[in-house]
Scaffold this active site. Structure first.
Site, mmCIF file in Angstrom:
data_model
loop_
_atom_site.group_PDB
_atom_site.id
_atom_site.type_symbol
_atom_site.label_atom_id
_atom_site.label_comp_id
_atom_site.label_asym_id
_atom_site.label_seq_id
_atom_site.Cartn_x
_atom_site.Cartn_y
_atom_site.Cartn_z
ATOM 1 N N GLY A 16 39.061 41.798 39.600
ATOM 2 C CA GLY A 16 40.086 41.550 40.605
ATOM 3 C C GLY A 16 41.426 41.506 39.908
ATOM 4 N N CYS A 17 42.519 41.553 40.656
ATOM 5 C CA CYS A 17 43.797 41.690 39.974
ATOM 6 C C CYS A 17 44.981 41.386 40.867
ATOM 7 C CB CYS A 17 43.989 43.119 39.494
ATOM 8 S SG CYS A 17 42.682 43.694 38.453
ATOM 9 N N ALA A 18 46.154 41.350 40.198
ATOM 10 C CA ALA A 18 47.441 41.340 40.901
ATOM 11 C C ALA A 18 48.203 42.571 40.447
ATOM 12 C CB ALA A 18 48.224 40.098 40.520
#
Lengths: 371, 499
Positions: A16-18
């Site tokens: 997951g990430c930004a």
């Protein structure tokens, strides 16, 4: 010490990430403070195992040279890789990439930068275009030379990445000292703990960089499709395969970015069936030819390239992606707060629609001329 | 002469329930049941004739009948199994090749059952098929390598067969099955937006309204092939081989070539209808190319041309050659596939499972960079929706089903198709029997089956976070092997469960 078997390329790691990106449409350049501030707001979307940035327009004095950014594990690996680089390139200048001691950044490799042109004799002998020659040399270093990894190789742009929270990585690389007309950033939340510097994002091929949030469920279908065209998905990451898909469609097949988006996030058949006949026929043809390039599952990406960026959300909009305009600047980010932090009152804010690309170009040639 | 063979089944009649109505007598074409000659209140049975098709059991109004394995046992031997002994008795009686119907019953590994599917958890969401569009639309045919952005020189799309769901009805000729059975599948295919295949028996005039949904076969006997047959169809399929009997031809005896069959096959009434083992104009891959292009020329390049091959040891190389010879789709028929009649020894011993052939063919075509040129259709015992999902994840574009389709029409897999006495009205031309199958009713059953499977496929895809069949195709990370050795995993190109 990280177990070798858990490094990217030896295992598939969903994460997951930004992500966020800022572009100035007039091509005016600004330093890295804004992008660091923006990604820092989304701190909780990363877990300290990877952060990175891509910056465009940062090397105007070397704009005709490919800027190679390289990680070395040891002096030994540097020596062997450099002899390859010396053989294959004319090196205008080289040196360490300036960094700043940051308490939270540890175990950094040796980080070097080279401004190069292909060796003219070797290039001619290879019968390749300059870009293809560079791409193949980089792929060779990354796959054949232990302990050496080229993580950026475009002209007048560069990737800066590593293991740590993105805001710390940004300070570590002293990004406030660079000026770019387009910045993208990535904070990583891998569901595994390898923390290899080369595995951080953005992922880059020539001047194309991708920051990506999501886990695509079509990964292996996409991988097996691009590998037919000579790409080798060594890192086993979504970002890598999406970069190659863009490279294939946009650079090698000569399709524009809108068309590429219509392939990667093809409109649903129920919508195609309602389109005017000519448009529907075109979409049907694209879908039939490129069904292996259709990406399903959640993702939001920002593709950067010399002259602009594309932000794209999966066709069902399973991941957040917000865009905003304020004057000459366009912002995109995983969360609206990352935009409001820099620009409390944008002219326009909207949630990017699934499968509808936001394409923004910057007139950087003109701006550079005026500078 | 003493008949050495022993009865296989025991027919049990509950005399408390039996009302001597005679349904069983009328329903059994094998003449197992009868009234006692001198006593209409007494039923007698000749179980030696019973094939266990379950027709009498199903139709008995008082559920008085049951059929089970005959309890009589020969002396046990792990080597000399009773079936082998029975076959020797038969051959000693007749001096003939053993014949069988339907797919092999031998306990070979079924790789579909040794592969497990994936699902989304946390890191990516599953997709709710009740909320989101789930796409199963499929196009079969050659795809160009790239789209041409040049408006002056646009992409020319070769002919495609468009399917609403990637499941088609496989080749079964009029002759091997009844016209009513074929019509049931034709009607279902039209309603479903998919295709049926008329096999090498021509297309009966009553089925002309369904021609647009018909894949027409050109096989080694060329029966029923003429201009309109080729021009009105959905696609043309050159049949090289069949999974149940690779390397073997077919033979419909002259006495079965009645007026209808003769008209449909376009051969004189009463003549033997022989499909030779090879096509006598195809003795090499370059000959195949000539036939493919002869058909393309004849149809003005408007029809996709499929080539059907049996899954044999060097299937990958054959498929590569077939793609390069110009086929628009390759049908791979696995050795567990069904048949109306095949030599038993061939059916049970020749060929390889479709799972393995499909996996190596898809991989080979990708390694050679020509996967885009050809579609892959898997067949040869696709039994349920998860078999379809697994086939697509291994690399198939679509599947063909035949046995499953016939089961939906009532077939109980008694495996005696070649006797022509099918009590379910499917594998027979006897009018009293074919009348038992009413296409107006039975086509719903075939349609329901495909709709149910398609529904299940979208549920499973949704669970994987996939909402288009395109993204399932060749997505081998969706599969994990269980109980397979390293070679099997390597051939299938999948990881072991837990890896």
């Amino acid at each position: 010490m990280i177990k070798e078997s858990l490094k990217e390329g030896n295992v598939r790691i969903p994460s997951g990430c930004a992500i966020c990106g800022i572009i100035d449409r007039t091509g005016r350049r600004f330093n890295g403070n804004d992008i660091i501030e923006s990604i820092a707001v989304m701190h909780d979307r990363s877990n300290g195992l990877g952060g990175g940035f891509a910056a465009y327009g940062i090397y105007p004095e070397y704009k005709d040279f490919y800027a190679l950014h390289v990680f070395y594990d040891s002096n030994e690996s540097k020596k062997t890789a450099e002899s390859f680089l010396n053989d294959h390139f004319y090196i205008e200048t080289s040196g360490r990439i300036p960094t700043e001691k940051t308490p939270t950044i540890r175990q950094q490799p040796k980080i070097w930068r080279y401004f190069v042109k292909p060796n003219r004799y070797k290039l001619q002998e290879s019968e390749l275009t300059g870009e293809e020659y560079v791409a193949q040399c980089v792929l060779k270093v990354n796959s054949k030379f232990d302990g050496a990894y080229v993580f950026s190789c475009g002209k007048n742009m560069g990737v800066f990445k590593g293991v740590g929270y993105p805001e710390d990585i940004g300070r570590f690389y002293r990004l406030e000292e660079y000026k770019a007309y387009l910045w993208t950033a990535h904070g990583r939340f891998p569901t595994n703990t390898p923390g290899w510097w080369g595995g951080a994002h953005p992922f880059a091929l020539l001047d194309r960089t991708i920051v990506h949030n999501g886990e695509i469920s079509s990964y292996d279908a996409n991988r097996r499709y691009v590998e037919m065209y000579g790409y080798a998905c060594k890192l086993q990451t979504d970002t890598e395969v999406i970069t190659y898909l863009f490279d294939l469609l946009n650079r090698r097949h000569g399709l524009d970015l809108e068309t590429a988006a219509q392939i990667l996030t093809a409109p649903h058949w129920e919508d195609v069936d309602r389109m005017p006949a000519q448009q529907a026929e075109r979409i049907r043809t694209l879908r039939q030819i490129y069904s292996g390039a259709l990406i399903t599952g959640p993702f939001s990406i920002i593709l950067g390239f010399n002259g602009g960026m594309v932000a794209l959300n999966d066709r069902l909009k399973l991941r957040a992606l917000i865009a905003a305009e304020a004057g000459d600047r366009v912002y995109v980010a995983s969360e609206e707060c990352a935009i409001r932090k820099l620009c409390p009152q944008p002219d326009k804010v909207w949630a990017c629609e699934g499968g509808q690309p936001v394409i923004v170009y910057a007139d950087y040639e003109k701006a550079h001329h005026e500078e | 002469m003493i008949d050495y063979t022993l009865p296989e089944f025991l027919v049990d009649r509950d005399l408390n329930r039996c009302i001597q109505c005679g349904v069983c007598v009328r329903q059994c074409a094998n003449e197992v049941h009868a009234f006692a000659p001198n006593d209409p209140k007494k039923m007698i049975v000749d179980e030696r004739k019973c094939v266990n098709c379950q027709r009498c059991v199903t139709l008995c109004p008082t559920h008085a009948l049951s059929i089970r394995k005959h309890p009589n046992q020969m002396r046990e031997s792990a080597n000399w199994q009773p079936q082998l002994i029975k076959e020797i008795f038969k051959q000693a009686d007749t001096g003939a090749v053993l014949l069988s119907g339907m797919g092999t019953p031998q306990p070979y590994p079924v790789y579909w059952d040794k592969m497990l599917l994936n699902a989304s958890q946390v890191t990516n969401p599953s997709i709710d098929p009740l909320r989101e569009p789930m796409e199963t639309r499929t196009f079969l045919g050659r795809k160009p390598e790239r789209f041409s952005p040049d408006v002056k020189n646009p992409t020319v799309m070769p002919p495609q067969l468009e399917l609403k769901t990637p499941i088609m009805f496989s080749a079964m000729s009029f002759g091997s099955i009844s016209l009513n059975a074929q019509k049931s599948l034709a009607m279902a295919a039209q309603e479903l937006g998919t295709a049926f295949n008329c096999g090498e028996g021509g297309l009966h005039q009553d089925l002309q309204p369904y021609a647009k949904n018909c894949v027409v076969q050109v096989a080694s006997g060329r029966f029923g092939v003429y201009k309109d047959y080729l021009m009105n169809c959905a696609a043309v399929e050159i049949k090289i081989g069949q999974g149940a009997k690779p390397g073997i031809g077919g033979h419909l005896p002259g006495e079965k070539v009645n007026e209808e069959v003769s008209r449909t096959r376009r051969i004189p009434q009463g003549t033997d209808s022989i499909s030779p083992a090879p096509h006598h104009d195809i003795y090499s891959i370059e000959d195949l190319r000539q036939l493919i292009y002869a058909i393309k020329e004849a149809t003005n390049y408007t029809k996709p041309v499929f080539v059907k091959i049996a899954a044999v040891h060097n299937a990958a190389a054959i498929a590569s050659g077939t793609a390069r010879a110009g086929a628009d789709a390759i049908v791979i028929d696995g050795f567990r596939g069904g048949t109306g009649a095949a030599p038993t020894r061939v059916r049970d011993n020749v060929g390889i499972p479709v799972e393995l052939a499909l996996a190596v063919i898809d991989q080979r075509l990708r390694d050679e960079g020509i996967r885009q040129q050809v579609s892959l259709i898997a067949t040869g015992s696709i039994r349920c929706s998860t078999d379809v999902v697994k086939a697509i994840a291994l690399g198939a574009d679509a599947v063909y089903i035949a046995s499953a389709a016939l089961i939906s029409l009532g077939c109980h897999l008694c495996r005696n198709c070649y006797t022509g006495k099918c009590n379910w009205g499917i594998a027979t031309q006897r009018e009293d029997l074919t009348r038992r199958l009413n296409p107006e009713h039975s086509y719903h059953r075939a349609g329901n089956l495909i709709n149910a499977w398609t529904h299940e496929i979208t549920e499973i895809m949704g669970g994987m976070g996939i909402n288009a069949v395109d993204s399932l195709r060749s997505n081998r990370k969706a599969l994990r092997g269980i109980g397979l050795n390293d070679s099997e995993l390597r051939v299938l190109g999948i990881s072991a469960a837990g890896e």
